[in-house]
Design an enzyme around this catalytic site. Structure first.
Site, short mmCIF file in Angstrom:
data_model
loop_
_atom_site.label_atom_id
_atom_site.label_comp_id
_atom_site.label_asym_id
_atom_site.label_seq_id
_atom_site.Cartn_x
_atom_site.Cartn_y
_atom_site.Cartn_z
N GLU A 34 68.54 12.55 21.26
CA GLU A 34 67.14 12.80 20.93
C GLU A 34 66.59 11.50 20.34
OE1 GLU A 34 66.34 15.98 18.17
OE2 GLU A 34 64.19 15.53 18.25
N ARG A 262 82.78 16.59 16.00
CA ARG A 262 81.99 15.41 15.60
C ARG A 262 82.88 14.41 14.89
NH1 ARG A 262 76.57 16.97 15.34
NH2 ARG A 262 75.92 15.11 14.24
N LYS A 272 71.49 11.89 11.27
CA LYS A 272 70.27 11.12 11.49
C LYS A 272 69.24 11.39 10.40
CE LYS A 272 69.92 11.60 16.08
NZ LYS A 272 69.21 11.80 17.33
#
Ligand code: ATP
Ligand code: MG
Length: 562
Positions: A34, A262, A272
């Site tokens: 994104e 992750r 983020k």
């Protein structure tokens, strides 16, 4: 690329699929960021996995696709930095750069299909009511009062949502699945929401309704013919919805979602949202601050693409939650730079040395190897003279016998040059040592002195042609190994390491560093690995410390006293 990639459970699934002739024998992955921030080291794991799989299977492909369904947080700077970072890491999407927004029209058409099949409806509950109706993990949800609207009414309302007739939040389009599902994601999830007044970086003001990620993602994958849709574990509970969407629309492809864990890295954060906060609130100088775990930050810090790929390979791919030690990443860059970085001398805390028995005005060219183990890297010239600088930390007026550097009355070898002895010192009025008066033994160039043992070797630069530079000593950004998991009321930013940056403005470099260009990496002997900062100019050289040498003293003695 030369690295071999060890197998992992995902490659095993792909091997099996290929053996079974699934997906027509194709392997096609995608990396779907994104564009709401810069890529970080966690993304690098995903990039190396997705592009690595594509590279290692015959005919394999990997797309770069921007998941751009949240325009208010996204922008072109992020779009561009992400492309630059993926390329820098050494991967190529060829002509397959896509945006989820490329599919907005198709996504809309599939939503109409769902409505026509009675599988989606326009819901007028507000956000709070929707939450109430959703139920909890223990209690089933309740059907929305709008759940049984007719197909005609839903079609009309959805078209009017698109036409911009309703304000933000007035209505959403929801999937009609099961309000009693034990999986909360299946309780009639939102598919579309209204967002007025945002200018999308790709579609401008064309749309005022935006599809949700869970709806957009499976369809984007399917439209691109993705075979294996690799994502992180938090999407495991979303997989039934991923499959539901594809099972209920007329799309001819059904990629397989596979989840992996992750990357979490000690002494930093890889969220983020938190990285954005560090930038926005000025805790760092920007997304590419060398202390940031972003790809841009690591690049500016001096990391090489190969070192990051090696790191991704070493941490592996599993389903187990993990916290990786920072030293694993640091070792990857150390190993790479130990092989590839030319050696130079730089004095970070200069202390003047005058060699009283060396002729005034004489400059003696000395040759020094650029690498102790790799002759092909050649050599450079040093110029020895009567005045030079050593590091303040390499001299003590008095020291225990174990001290292997320079001490009053003692001898030490100057790296690549002669043995000197400290005879006297000069102090200023505050008692600080400002100059050493030394003598050298002319018979010690490239050989040991007769009958005495000189145990230490220190680095130096000639006074006359030394280059003044600023050197930034970077350290870990956080003082705590898991800054965002500290269990107290304080914000994670309280865990920032106050010594994460020390700027030394009066360093002196050997003359060969005059031509160093931004991005060039060196080992400053006995100090660590350094890179020329992008802002560096010949008038104002700037060097960033990438990483310290593992064991300074072991290293220097291993290089011999030449
Ligand atoms: P964040 O939660 O920090 O905002 P994200 O997952 O929302 O990160 P995206 O831009 O959506 O960020 O991520 C793109 C891809 O990178 C996704 O497939 C995501 O799963 C993967 N990814 C993100 N963070 C990590 C991580 N720490 N380790 C491995 N893969 C990651
Ligand atoms: Mg995401």
């Amino acid at each position: 690329m030369s690295e071999h990639n060890p197998s992992n459970f995902i490659r095993q699934i792909i091997d099996k699929d290929l053996a079974a002739g699934k997906h027509g024998g194709r392997v096609h992955t995608r990396f779907p960021p994104e564009p709401n921030g810069y890529l970080h080291i966690g993304h690098a794991k995903s990039i190396c996995l997705n592009f690595g799989v594509a590279r290692d299977y015959a005919g394999g492909k990997c797309n770069l696709r921007f998941d751009d369904t949240n325009p208010h947080k996204e922008n072109l700077e992020f779009v561009q930095s992400i492309q630059a970072d993926v390329r820098w890491l050494g991967f190529d999407w060829e002509d397959r750069l896509f945006y989820a927004s490329d599919y907005f029209e198709q996504l809309y058409a599939f939503a109409i299909e769902l409505i026509q099949a009675g599988k989606a409806y326009v819901c007028d509950l507000n956000a709070e009511q929707t939450r109430e109706y959703r139920g909890t993990l223990k209690e089933p949800g309740r059907d929305s009062p709008y759940r049984n609207r007719s197909v005609e009414e839903n079609l009309e309302l959805f078209q009017r949502m698109r036409a911009g007739e309703f304000p933000d939040g007035a209505r959403v389009l929801r999937a009609r699945i099961d309000m009693a599902s034990p999986n909360m994601n299946m309780r009639d999830p939102t598919l579309y929401r209204i967002r007025h007044g945002v200018i999308h970086h790709q579609t401008g003001e064309e749309w005022c309704i935006y599809p949700m990620y869970d709806y957009t993602h499976p369809i984007s994958d399917a439209l691109e013919g993705i075979t294996h849709s690799l994502c992180t574990l938090e999407f495991e509970d979303h997989r039934p919805l991923y499959d539901w969407v594809l099972d209920n629309i007329s799309v001819p492809c059904h990629p397989q979602q596979i989840e992996f864990s992750r990357l979490n890295l000690e002494y930093t954060v890889v969220s983020k949202r938190k990285l954005t906060q560090l930038v926005d609130e000025g805790f760092v100088e920007g997304w590419d601050d060398p202390r940031m775990p972003t790809i841009a930050g690591l690049r500016r810090r001096g990391y090489t693409p190969a070192s990051i790929r090696t790191f991704a390979e070493r941490i592996g791919v599993t389903k187990a939650d993990n916290l990786v030690e920072m030293s694993l990443l640091e070792n990857c860059i150390r190993e790479d730079l130990d092989r590839s970085a030319p050696r130079r001398m730089a004095v970070l805390h200069p202390l003047k040395v005058v060699i009283e028995n060396y002729p005034e005005g004489q400059n003696e060219p000395l040759s020094a190897a650029n690498h102790p183990k790799d002759e092909t890297m050649g050599s450079r010239e040093l110029s020895f003279g009567r005045e030079l600088y050593i590091d303040r930390e390499d001299f003590r007026e008095e020291a225990p016998r174990k001290y292997k550097r320079l001490v009053t009355g003692g001898e030490v070898r100057l790296r690549n040059a002669y043995v000197i002895r400290a005879d006297d010192l000069i102090k200023d009025e505050r008692g600080e040592i400002v100059e050493l008066r030394c003598s050298y033994d002319p018979d010690t160039l490239g050989k040991n002195p007769e009958g005495r043992k000189v145990r230490g070797v220190i680095h130096w630069v000639p006074a006359e042609r030394a280059i003044a530079a600023e050197v930034r000593l970077y350290d870990r950004l956080f003082a705590h190994p898991t800054p965002d998991a500290v269990k107290d009321e304080r914000p994670f930013t309280d865990q920032i390491n106050p010594d994460s940056l020390r700027t030394l403005t009066h360093c002196l470099l050997e003359p060969a560093l005059a031509d160093a260009r931004p991005g060039e990496r060196f080992q400053f002997e006995r100090e660590g690995y350094f890179v020329v900062d992008p802002d560096s100019t010949p008038e104002r050289p700037l060097f960033n410390r990438t990483v310290t040498l593992r064991d300074t003293w072991a290293k220097i003695s291993g290089q011999g006293g030449g």
